[in-house]
Design a protein around this motif. Structure first.
Motif, PDB file in Angstrom:
ATOM      1  N   LYS A 195       3.988  59.228 -47.972  1.00  0.00           N
ATOM      2  CA  LYS A 195       4.286  59.479 -49.380  1.00  0.00           C
ATOM      3  C   LYS A 195       4.857  58.216 -50.010  1.00  0.00           C
ATOM      4  CE  LYS A 195       3.207  63.811 -49.354  1.00  0.00           C
ATOM      5  NZ  LYS A 195       1.999  64.243 -49.970  1.00  0.00           N
TER       6      LYS A 195
ATOM      7  N   VAL B 107      -8.402  63.308 -39.233  1.00  0.00           N
ATOM      8  CA  VAL B 107      -7.107  63.472 -39.891  1.00  0.00           C
ATOM      9  C   VAL B 107      -6.267  62.245 -39.609  1.00  0.00           C
ATOM     10  CG1 VAL B 107      -5.030  64.891 -39.994  1.00  0.00           C
ATOM     11  CG2 VAL B 107      -7.246  65.969 -39.664  1.00  0.00           C
TER      12      VAL B 107
ATOM     13  N   GLU C 241       1.699  68.896 -42.221  1.00  0.00           N
ATOM     14  CA  GLU C 241       0.428  68.548 -42.856  1.00  0.00           C
ATOM     15  C   GLU C 241       0.605  67.950 -44.248  1.00  0.00           C
ATOM     16  OE1 GLU C 241       1.017  73.041 -43.325  1.00  0.00           O
ATOM     17  OE2 GLU C 241       1.209  71.590 -41.722  1.00  0.00           O
ATOM     18  N   ARG C 242       1.803  68.019 -44.803  1.00  0.00           N
ATOM     19  CA  ARG C 242       2.062  67.361 -46.095  1.00  0.00           C
ATOM     20  C   ARG C 242       1.828  65.855 -45.988  1.00  0.00           C
ATOM     21  NH1 ARG C 242       5.582  71.069 -49.188  1.00  0.00           N
ATOM     22  NH2 ARG C 242       6.631  72.399 -47.698  1.00  0.00           N
ATOM     23  N   TRP C 243       1.978  65.314 -44.784  1.00  0.00           N
ATOM     24  CA  TRP C 243       1.836  63.877 -44.565  1.00  0.00           C
ATOM     25  C   TRP C 243       0.523  63.541 -43.880  1.00  0.00           C
ATOM     26  CZ3 TRP C 243       6.439  66.336 -44.764  1.00  0.00           C
ATOM     27  CH2 TRP C 243       7.403  65.778 -45.590  1.00  0.00           C
ATOM     28  N   LEU C 244      -0.425  64.461 -43.905  1.00  0.00           N
ATOM     29  CA  LEU C 244      -1.730  64.235 -43.294  1.00  0.00           C
ATOM     30  C   LEU C 244      -2.821  64.405 -44.339  1.00  0.00           C
ATOM     31  CD1 LEU C 244      -1.279  66.351 -40.039  1.00  0.00           C
ATOM     32  CD2 LEU C 244      -0.955  63.896 -40.318  1.00  0.00           C
ATOM     33  N   GLU C 245      -3.893  63.661 -44.156  1.00  0.00           N
ATOM     34  CA  GLU C 245      -5.053  63.849 -45.035  1.00  0.00           C
ATOM     35  C   GLU C 245      -6.316  63.736 -44.199  1.00  0.00           C
ATOM     36  OE1 GLU C 245      -5.848  59.415 -46.915  1.00  0.00           O
ATOM     37  OE2 GLU C 245      -4.685  60.845 -48.073  1.00  0.00           O
ATOM     38  N   LYS C 246      -7.323  64.475 -44.609  1.00  0.00           N
ATOM     39  CA  LYS C 246      -8.592  64.512 -43.881  1.00  0.00           C
ATOM     40  C   LYS C 246      -9.605  63.624 -44.598  1.00  0.00           C
ATOM     41  CE  LYS C 246     -10.543  68.146 -41.510  1.00  0.00           C
ATOM     42  NZ  LYS C 246     -10.993  69.529 -41.397  1.00  0.00           N
ATOM     43  N   HIS C 247     -10.272  62.769 -43.837  1.00  0.00           N
ATOM     44  CA  HIS C 247     -11.302  61.900 -44.388  1.00  0.00           C
ATOM     45  C   HIS C 247     -12.509  62.749 -44.746  1.00  0.00           C
ATOM     46  CE1 HIS C 247     -14.372  58.733 -44.586  1.00  0.00           C
ATOM     47  NE2 HIS C 247     -13.341  57.941 -44.881  1.00  0.00           N
ATOM     48  N   GLU C 248     -13.052  62.551 -45.941  1.00  0.00           N
ATOM     49  CA  GLU C 248     -14.135  63.403 -46.437  1.00  0.00           C
ATOM     50  C   GLU C 248     -15.402  63.319 -45.587  1.00  0.00           C
ATOM     51  OE1 GLU C 248     -14.865  62.669 -50.563  1.00  0.00           O
ATOM     52  OE2 GLU C 248     -12.755  62.895 -51.084  1.00  0.00           O
TER      53      GLU C 248
ATOM     54  N   ALA D  80      -0.738  60.034 -43.868  1.00  0.00           N
ATOM     55  CA  ALA D  80      -0.788  59.524 -45.244  1.00  0.00           C
ATOM     56  C   ALA D  80       0.636  59.525 -45.794  1.00  0.00           C
ATOM     57  CB  ALA D  80      -1.697  60.402 -46.095  1.00  0.00           C
TER      58      ALA D  80
END
Length: 112
Positions: A43, A38, A26-33, A41
């Motif tokens: 680095k 997901v 999950e360090r390389w994942l981001e959730k759209h607000e 993302a």
């Protein structure tokens, strides 16, 4: 001569936090607000230089990532990959131009 160690850079607590040793994709994942979806993302390539950075970035980076996604998706759909190492044992890493594990990383493939 100036050099850096990619192995050490992946373990910098200031960048990755106190749990740098934990496997956390999950360090390389981001959730759209708004949508809550997901997505991957990546680095900054200077912070995580496994494919180098700047004008000398690996020409095969995009192809390697695409192939990795295809293989992972096709294997994990049908099989479960289980480490086949002794409990409590740690892999021995061999330093070089590219890093690898001594004697590889044995796994067992179990059909789902």
């Amino acid at each position: 001569m100036v050099t850096y160690n990619t192995y050490a850079m992946g373990r910098v607590e200031k960048i990755w936090g106190g749990d740098w040793m934990e496997f956390r994709p999950e360090r390389w994942l981001e959730k759209h607000e708004l949508t809550g979806k997901v997505r991957f993302a990546p680095k900054d390539s200077y912070m995580y230089p496994v494919f180098q950075a700047g004008p000398r970035i690996c020409l095969g980076k995009d192809m390697a990532i695409l192939q990795m996604k295809k293989v992972v998706a096709s294997v994990l759909r049908r099989f479960k990959v289980v480490p086949a190492v002794d409990v409590g044992s740690e892999p021995v890493l061999q330093m070089g131009l590219t890093m690898r594990m001594k004697d590889g990383f044995p796994v067992r493939i179990v059909e789902r």
